[in-house]
Design an enzyme around this catalytic site. Structure first.
Site, PDB file in Angstrom:
ATOM      1  N   LYS A  20      67.132  27.203  -6.420  1.00 56.58           N
ATOM      2  CA  LYS A  20      66.932  25.779  -6.147  1.00 56.58           C
ATOM      3  C   LYS A  20      68.263  25.044  -6.266  1.00 56.58           C
ATOM      4  O   LYS A  20      69.053  25.311  -7.169  1.00 56.58           O
ATOM      5  CB  LYS A  20      65.946  25.183  -7.163  1.00 56.58           C
ATOM      6  CG  LYS A  20      64.518  25.135  -6.714  1.00 56.58           C
ATOM      7  CD  LYS A  20      63.696  24.360  -7.743  1.00 56.58           C
ATOM      8  CE  LYS A  20      62.345  23.988  -7.199  1.00 56.58           C
ATOM      9  NZ  LYS A  20      61.598  23.150  -8.153  1.00 56.58           N
ATOM     10  N   GLU A  65      45.147  23.418 -12.003  1.00 56.32           N
ATOM     11  CA  GLU A  65      44.345  22.313 -12.531  1.00 56.32           C
ATOM     12  C   GLU A  65      42.951  22.751 -12.954  1.00 56.32           C
ATOM     13  O   GLU A  65      42.403  22.236 -13.943  1.00 56.32           O
ATOM     14  CB  GLU A  65      44.253  21.197 -11.490  1.00 56.32           C
ATOM     15  CG  GLU A  65      45.553  20.458 -11.243  1.00 56.32           C
ATOM     16  CD  GLU A  65      46.477  21.158 -10.268  1.00 56.32           C
ATOM     17  OE1 GLU A  65      47.612  20.699 -10.081  1.00 56.32           O
ATOM     18  OE2 GLU A  65      46.046  22.186  -9.680  1.00 56.32           O
ATOM     19  N   ARG A 107      41.538  18.812  -7.601  1.00 56.34           N
ATOM     20  CA  ARG A 107      41.478  20.266  -7.466  1.00 56.34           C
ATOM     21  C   ARG A 107      40.673  20.907  -8.592  1.00 56.34           C
ATOM     22  O   ARG A 107      40.256  22.062  -8.478  1.00 56.34           O
ATOM     23  CB  ARG A 107      42.900  20.838  -7.439  1.00 56.34           C
ATOM     24  CG  ARG A 107      43.797  20.165  -6.423  1.00 56.34           C
ATOM     25  CD  ARG A 107      45.130  20.836  -6.308  1.00 56.34           C
ATOM     26  NE  ARG A 107      45.050  21.997  -5.440  1.00 56.34           N
ATOM     27  CZ  ARG A 107      46.099  22.737  -5.081  1.00 56.34           C
ATOM     28  NH1 ARG A 107      47.291  22.433  -5.543  1.00 56.34           N
ATOM     29  NH2 ARG A 107      45.952  23.765  -4.289  1.00 56.34           N
TER      30      ARG A 107
END
Length: 640
Positions: free
Chosen positions: A285, A371, A399
């Protein structure tokens, strides 16, 4: 010739068709130009930077080798897609990214034929990709489907559900695991690239198929034993045993920034027609931009910034952010009660639980992008007498809704939901708007649902949730800063189901839930200019309703307006049911509900989005005047 004196290549690439005209030897230069263009564009607009910088070479390789848009490339999550947008005909608009009327910060089907599937929530690409692959086979087509999954998205169960199904079905599907933060890969280098190239090549795959045919003639137990031994031997050196067990042919890990490694391996994978393949690509990243590489979060999400220094623009807040107020209040409560624990689903800094975690590391649990698990995990903690606060964005809590119903509500467990990003969220647009939590929680029996009008009220609601030990509770609050009120030193719990009146009037009643209260007060001032005296009330609770307060407002005023920054089916619907049951409408009450419209509002400034929804002071005044039949005044107000 120096790098700076080379003829620019990116200017020659409007679409992937132009990209494919380049020689392979030119691709590293193109990748570097693409990286610099991405950095420059995001410095102007802000947005998600680190993940996109990590996939620059991969983006170039995919569009170079695959025939997009006929071949489908699905980015998961959309944080990775900025370089993809630049290469697919949107470079001229890339500096409108996340701006009103500009490009979305995520892939969006309505925006480009090169975005086959919209992705702003993670871990959906393999499921969608399998759908594309099955549809392709049903239609007798021969295109490729590539799902690029990364940025931690492999921590969600949905990805494994999809892989399990894809492995069993054996459709031709390519999954690229962009391993950028999970560190699940061994060190990569020349040997791993050589092995990946070897096992993805036609010679190896032909020998593998021949061996399968040979062992198929042996007794089944021998066949299975030999096949498993061979695959385990291969994956011992290359990794990927888990993916092989799920029915995927594993290739990797390979250096995702080395085009000399990427291109031949992806060519081999593209030529393979033998079921699903997973290519494990290791990237960094923030690659290629020093400030991002040095940053703890690799510049995952940034404001506008100075390209040379990396310094981000900072607006001086007028008041503390709601997220920070929540976190500080939870710390304060946890200092007094060691049963308070905190759960987040891969969003510790976004929800403020990094502050809690610094103070109570052993009582803070980050479960990853999961979640569903987060909600049931919190339910288990609750069963054993702990007081879990599940801090989850409104849009992400969707979710875990089945778990909220089945594992929390039905069992009446006192899990506390701190619902961040409630309402409209600005640049992230409709995929991240917290529009539905009032509606989807209000229908659940015995749930307590609160919405603070300011940061002091939020502090009281944290305290209230701590005190509620016999049922689940939730409090929702928006992104951004508060209104600047003083927060009590020792916030006391509210009386559950009781609102408050802030301003007394005679003809119009405005009942606000949440942070639209300031707009309601402003509207009352404006209505006074029209000779209308307005009462303003703060509901505080969407459930249980303050029946006495609502009935009083309805019976003592000619017009009652409810205001909430949530979708229809929420607070206003509950109020309307109460009024209907009590027969209040029979007396001629003019009731007007104000909530989010029955449409998705595109990204823009928060103030503009609120105005578009009609939830600002102007919208409230216009609604009141319209209810009273003062259409000329209402029209003039809208024009103003």
């Amino acid at each position: 010739m120096t790098a700076s004196s080379k003829t620019p290549l990116l200017d020659q690439v409007q679409t992937p068709q132009d990209l494919r005209k380049l020689d392979e030897s030119q691709l590293p230069q193109l990748a570097e130009e693409l990286r610099q263009e991405t950095i420059d564009a995001v410095s102007v607009t802000g947005g998600h930077l680190g993940a996109g910088l990590g996939v620059v070479e991969l983006t170039v390789a995919l569009h170079y080798l695959f025939d997009t848009p006929d071949d489908k490339v699905i980015w998961d999550v959309g944080h990775q897609c900025y370089p993809h947008k630049i290469l697919t005909g949107r470079r001229d608009r890339i500096r409108t990214l996340r701006q009103p009327g500009g490009l979305s910060g995520f892939t969006k089907r309505a925006e480009s034929e090169y975005d086959p599937f919209g992705a702003a929530h993670s871990s959906t690409s393999i499921s969608a990709g399998l759908g594309f692959a099955v549809a392709r086979d049903l239609a007798g087509r021969d295109n490729h489907v590539v799902a690029v999954i990364g940025d931690g998205a492999m921590s969600a169960g949905m990805a494994y559900e999809a892989m399990n199904n894809a492995g069993a079905r054996h459709e031709r599907l390519i999954v690229i695991l962009n391993d950028n933060d999970m560190s699940i890969a061994p060190p990569v280098g020349a040997m791993s690239a050589y092995l990946a190239r070897l096992v993805s090549g036609r010679t190896y795959l032909t020998l593998r198929d021949a061996a399968k045919q040979l062992t198929a003639r042996l007794p089944k137990t021998w066949d299975r034993a030999i096949t498993r031994a061979v695959e385990h031997a291969r994956t011992y050196f290359t990794g990927g045993t888990l993916f092989e067990e799920m029915g995927f042919y594993y290739v990797g890990p390979i250096d995702g920034h080395n085009l000399d490694h990427l291109l031949p391996i992806l060519k081999n994978v593209k030529a393979c027609n033998d079921g699903p393949i997973l290519v494990h690509v290791v990237t960094e990243k923030g690659k290629g931009y020093a400030p991002a590489e040095k940053s703890a979060d690799k510049y995952h999400g940034v404001a506008k910034f100075n390209v040379v220094t990396g310094e981000q623009a900072k607006n001086r807040p007028n008041a503390p952010a709601y997220t920070k107020v929540f976190a500080q209040q939870l710390v304060q409560q946890a200092e007094k009660d060691d049963r308070i624990v905190a759960v987040t689903a891969a969003m510790p800094s976004g929800t403020g639980l990094d502050i809690f975690g610094d103070k109570f590391p052993d009582r803070t649990f980050d479960v990853g992008i999961a979640e569903q698990h987060a909600v049931t995990f919190a339910a288990g903690l609750s069963c054993e007498g702990y007081k879990p606060f599940a801090a989850i964005y409104s849009t992400f809590l969707q979710r875990g809704y089945d778990q909220v119903v089945h594992d929390v509500a039905i069992q009446k467990l006192p899990v506390r939901f701190a619902i961040d990003r409630a309402g409209l969220v600005g640049a992230d647009g409709p995929t991240h708007a917290g529009a539905y939590d009032i509606a989807y929680l209000s229908c659940l029996p015995d749930f307590v649902i609160m919405a603070p009008s300011d940061e002091a009220e939020l502090a009281r609601m944290v305290s209230t949730s701590v005190a509620i030990d016999d049922r689940p509770s939730a409090f929702r609050y928006p992104r951004g800063e508060g209104v600047g009120v003083e927060i009590p030193v020792d916030p006391q719990p509210l009386e559950v189901g009781r609102g408050r009146i802030l301003r007394e009037g005679t003809s119009v009643a405005i009942l606000s839930l949440g942070t639209r209260l300031a707009a309601a007060m402003e509207a009352a001032d404006e209505l006074a200019g029209y000779g209308l005296s307005a009462t303003v009330a703060d509901a505080r609770f969407a459930k249980p309703l303050d029946n006495d307060l609502i009935l009083r407002l309805a019976r003592e005023h000619e017009v009652l307006v409810t205001v909430e920054e949530g979708a229809s089916g929420g607070f206003a619907s509950s109020v309307m049911e109460l009024l209907a049951r009590e027969g209040v409408f029979d007396s001629g009450l003019r009731f007007r509900p104000l909530c989010l419209p029955d449409s998705f509002i595109d990204h823009g400034s928060p103030a503009a989005m609120v105005a578009e929804a009609g939830l600002d002071a102007t919208g409230i005044v216009t609604t009141v005047l319209g209810a009273l039949g003062r259409t000329d005044a209402a029209s003039a107000n809208r024009t103003a």
